[in-house]
Design a protein around this motif. Sequence first.
Motif, PDB file in Angstrom:
ATOM      1  N   SER A 172      74.731 -59.120  18.856  1.00 49.06           N
ATOM      2  CA  SER A 172      75.494 -59.001  17.612  1.00 49.06           C
ATOM      3  C   SER A 172      75.474 -57.548  17.145  1.00 49.06           C
ATOM      4  N   GLN A 173      76.162 -57.287  16.034  1.00 57.30           N
ATOM      5  CA  GLN A 173      76.160 -55.940  15.475  1.00 57.30           C
ATOM      6  C   GLN A 173      75.081 -55.776  14.410  1.00 57.30           C
ATOM      7  N   ASP A 174      74.254 -56.800  14.210  1.00 58.72           N
ATOM      8  CA  ASP A 174      73.205 -56.760  13.191  1.00 58.72           C
ATOM      9  C   ASP A 174      71.898 -56.252  13.807  1.00 58.72           C
ATOM     10  N   LEU A 175      71.567 -55.009  13.540  1.00 55.23           N
ATOM     11  CA  LEU A 175      70.345 -54.400  14.059  1.00 55.23           C
ATOM     12  C   LEU A 175      69.570 -53.821  12.885  1.00 55.23           C
ATOM     13  N   GLN A 176      68.417 -54.381  12.629  1.00 63.18           N
ATOM     14  CA  GLN A 176      67.641 -53.939  11.470  1.00 63.18           C
ATOM     15  C   GLN A 176      66.938 -52.611  11.756  1.00 63.18           C
ATOM     16  N   CYS A 177      67.022 -51.702  10.788  1.00 64.63           N
ATOM     17  CA  CYS A 177      66.352 -50.404  10.880  1.00 64.63           C
ATOM     18  C   CYS A 177      65.281 -50.312   9.789  1.00 64.63           C
ATOM     19  N   ALA A 178      64.288 -49.474  10.031  1.00 63.06           N
ATOM     20  CA  ALA A 178      63.198 -49.315   9.073  1.00 63.06           C
ATOM     21  C   ALA A 178      62.856 -47.842   8.914  1.00 63.06           C
ATOM     22  N   ALA A 179      62.702 -47.407   7.669  1.00 65.37           N
ATOM     23  CA  ALA A 179      62.246 -46.054   7.348  1.00 65.37           C
ATOM     24  C   ALA A 179      60.898 -46.179   6.645  1.00 65.37           C
ATOM     25  N   ASP A 180      59.932 -45.389   7.067  1.00 65.01           N
ATOM     26  CA  ASP A 180      58.561 -45.481   6.550  1.00 65.01           C
ATOM     27  C   ASP A 180      58.256 -44.341   5.589  1.00 65.01           C
ATOM     28  N   PHE A 181      57.543 -44.683   4.512  1.00 64.02           N
ATOM     29  CA  PHE A 181      57.118 -43.701   3.518  1.00 64.02           C
ATOM     30  C   PHE A 181      55.630 -43.928   3.232  1.00 64.02           C
ATOM     31  N   TYR A 182      54.846 -42.845   3.259  1.00 66.86           N
ATOM     32  CA  TYR A 182      53.401 -42.929   3.054  1.00 66.86           C
ATOM     33  C   TYR A 182      53.056 -42.152   1.783  1.00 66.86           C
ATOM     34  N   LEU A 183      52.667 -42.888   0.742  1.00 73.17           N
ATOM     35  CA  LEU A 183      52.521 -42.298  -0.578  1.00 73.17           C
ATOM     36  C   LEU A 183      51.073 -42.346  -1.064  1.00 73.17           C
ATOM     37  N   HIS A 184      50.773 -41.386  -1.943  1.00 77.29           N
ATOM     38  CA  HIS A 184      49.482 -41.392  -2.641  1.00 77.29           C
ATOM     39  C   HIS A 184      49.439 -42.656  -3.512  1.00 77.29           C
ATOM     40  N   PRO A 185      48.296 -43.337  -3.603  1.00 78.25           N
ATOM     41  CA  PRO A 185      48.257 -44.615  -4.328  1.00 78.25           C
ATOM     42  C   PRO A 185      48.489 -44.508  -5.828  1.00 78.25           C
ATOM     43  N   ASN A 186      48.389 -43.309  -6.414  1.00 75.29           N
ATOM     44  CA  ASN A 186      48.544 -43.152  -7.858  1.00 75.29           C
ATOM     45  C   ASN A 186      50.027 -43.001  -8.216  1.00 75.29           C
ATOM     46  N   HIS A 187      50.748 -44.125  -8.338  1.00 75.93           N
ATOM     47  CA  HIS A 187      52.168 -44.098  -8.703  1.00 75.93           C
ATOM     48  C   HIS A 187      52.574 -45.492  -9.199  1.00 75.93           C
ATOM     49  N   ASP A 188      53.779 -45.541  -9.768  1.00 77.00           N
ATOM     50  CA  ASP A 188      54.328 -46.815 -10.245  1.00 77.00           C
ATOM     51  C   ASP A 188      55.012 -47.505  -9.066  1.00 77.00           C
ATOM     52  N   ALA A 189      54.383 -48.527  -8.498  1.00 81.30           N
ATOM     53  CA  ALA A 189      54.887 -49.176  -7.289  1.00 81.30           C
ATOM     54  C   ALA A 189      56.228 -49.865  -7.532  1.00 81.30           C
ATOM     55  N   ALA A 190      56.402 -50.499  -8.688  1.00 75.93           N
ATOM     56  CA  ALA A 190      57.661 -51.187  -8.976  1.00 75.93           C
ATOM     57  C   ALA A 190      58.821 -50.197  -9.035  1.00 75.93           C
ATOM     58  N   GLN A 191      58.549 -49.033  -9.636  1.00 79.90           N
ATOM     59  CA  GLN A 191      59.606 -48.010  -9.717  1.00 79.90           C
ATOM     60  C   GLN A 191      59.956 -47.473  -8.335  1.00 79.90           C
ATOM     61  N   VAL A 192      58.956 -47.195  -7.531  1.00 82.97           N
ATOM     62  CA  VAL A 192      59.194 -46.677  -6.180  1.00 82.97           C
ATOM     63  C   VAL A 192      59.979 -47.697  -5.359  1.00 82.97           C
ATOM     64  N   LYS A 193      59.620 -48.947  -5.465  1.00 83.86           N
ATOM     65  CA  LYS A 193      60.321 -50.000  -4.729  1.00 83.86           C
ATOM     66  C   LYS A 193      61.799 -50.044  -5.109  1.00 83.86           C
ATOM     67  N   GLN A 194      62.112 -49.919  -6.379  1.00 83.02           N
ATOM     68  CA  GLN A 194      63.497 -49.939  -6.834  1.00 83.02           C
ATOM     69  C   GLN A 194      64.245 -48.702  -6.377  1.00 83.02           C
ATOM     70  N   VAL A 195      63.563 -47.547  -6.428  1.00 88.27           N
ATOM     71  CA  VAL A 195      64.195 -46.297  -5.982  1.00 88.27           C
ATOM     72  C   VAL A 195      64.594 -46.395  -4.512  1.00 88.27           C
ATOM     73  N   LEU A 196      63.693 -46.882  -3.661  1.00 86.26           N
ATOM     74  CA  LEU A 196      63.991 -46.991  -2.236  1.00 86.26           C
ATOM     75  C   LEU A 196      65.094 -48.011  -1.976  1.00 86.26           C
ATOM     76  N   HIS A 197      65.100 -49.089  -2.733  1.00 87.51           N
ATOM     77  CA  HIS A 197      66.172 -50.077  -2.597  1.00 87.51           C
ATOM     78  C   HIS A 197      67.528 -49.449  -2.925  1.00 87.51           C
ATOM     79  N   ASP A 198      67.586 -48.650  -3.985  1.00 81.65           N
ATOM     80  CA  ASP A 198      68.841 -47.993  -4.371  1.00 81.65           C
ATOM     81  C   ASP A 198      69.267 -46.954  -3.339  1.00 81.65           C
TER      82      ASP A 198
END
Length: 270
Positions: A172-198
């Motif tokens: 099929s034409q559906d091929l999942q891709c993944a980009a990795d980000f390694y962050l310092h633990p001191n951050h707002d995880a919910a905000q980062v998750k939304q930023v990456l989704h956008d």
Amino acid sequence: MDSSVAAAEIVRTLIAADVFQLALIVIGTWLLIILSSRSLAWLAKRLAGRFRFYTLSAIPILRLLIILAGLILFITSVIEPTVENLTVLLGLLGFGLGFAFKDYVSSMLAGIVTLYEAPYRPGDWIEINGAYGEVRTINMRNAEIVTPDDTVVFIPHLKIWDQLIFNANDGSQDLQCAADFYLHPNHDAAQVKQVLHDVALTSSFVQIEKPINVIVQEKPWGTHYRLKAYPVEPLQQFDFITDLTIRGKAALRNRGVEFTTAVSLAQRDS
């Protein structure tokens, strides 16, 4: 009739056969294989989505049918197609091939199984024994894949007996891709998750109708974010991952998020 006498009769018939006619059958079969393969490959380049994969998948099947037709025509032109003659001929061929080309014949049989079970098809992105790339051609004995570095790797079909086969898009034409980000633990995880989704949602390569996922895992050294999404075409996977990585890093830096680096890991371990 004794089998040895029948075998000798077949050999005499082969010698007395019309060499010119047999040559025409071989050359005609070869030309048909080349013409059909190139025509379908040319057509596949001008198609998109599933139609491209279906067209590419038809190449090895059509090649096998042409070879079988040519082989039948060759045999019937040489000997009278009686049950006795065919039995002796197939016995001689089986003995010779089994003795001299055991691995080659095994790869050919695996190639027939490949056409039936279709663990990979032309256009699929597969990984076998550490080699990852797009299946370009499926021959009778091996498959040709082109790696991201534009290197052609020939993989014998024999590998399907004892190797794991990873198929990224499975026809099929559906091929999942993944980009990795390694962050310092001191951050707002919910905000980062939304930023990456956008970031994925606004990519020019993204397939909108497929899901976008952000996987978060806490590690001893920090937080690992894995942004997963689908490009419009499998061929765009590396451009897509690059786009997600560059724009994702820029968006996170604009919000003051600190990345974990090898230097910080070394400092933590010291």
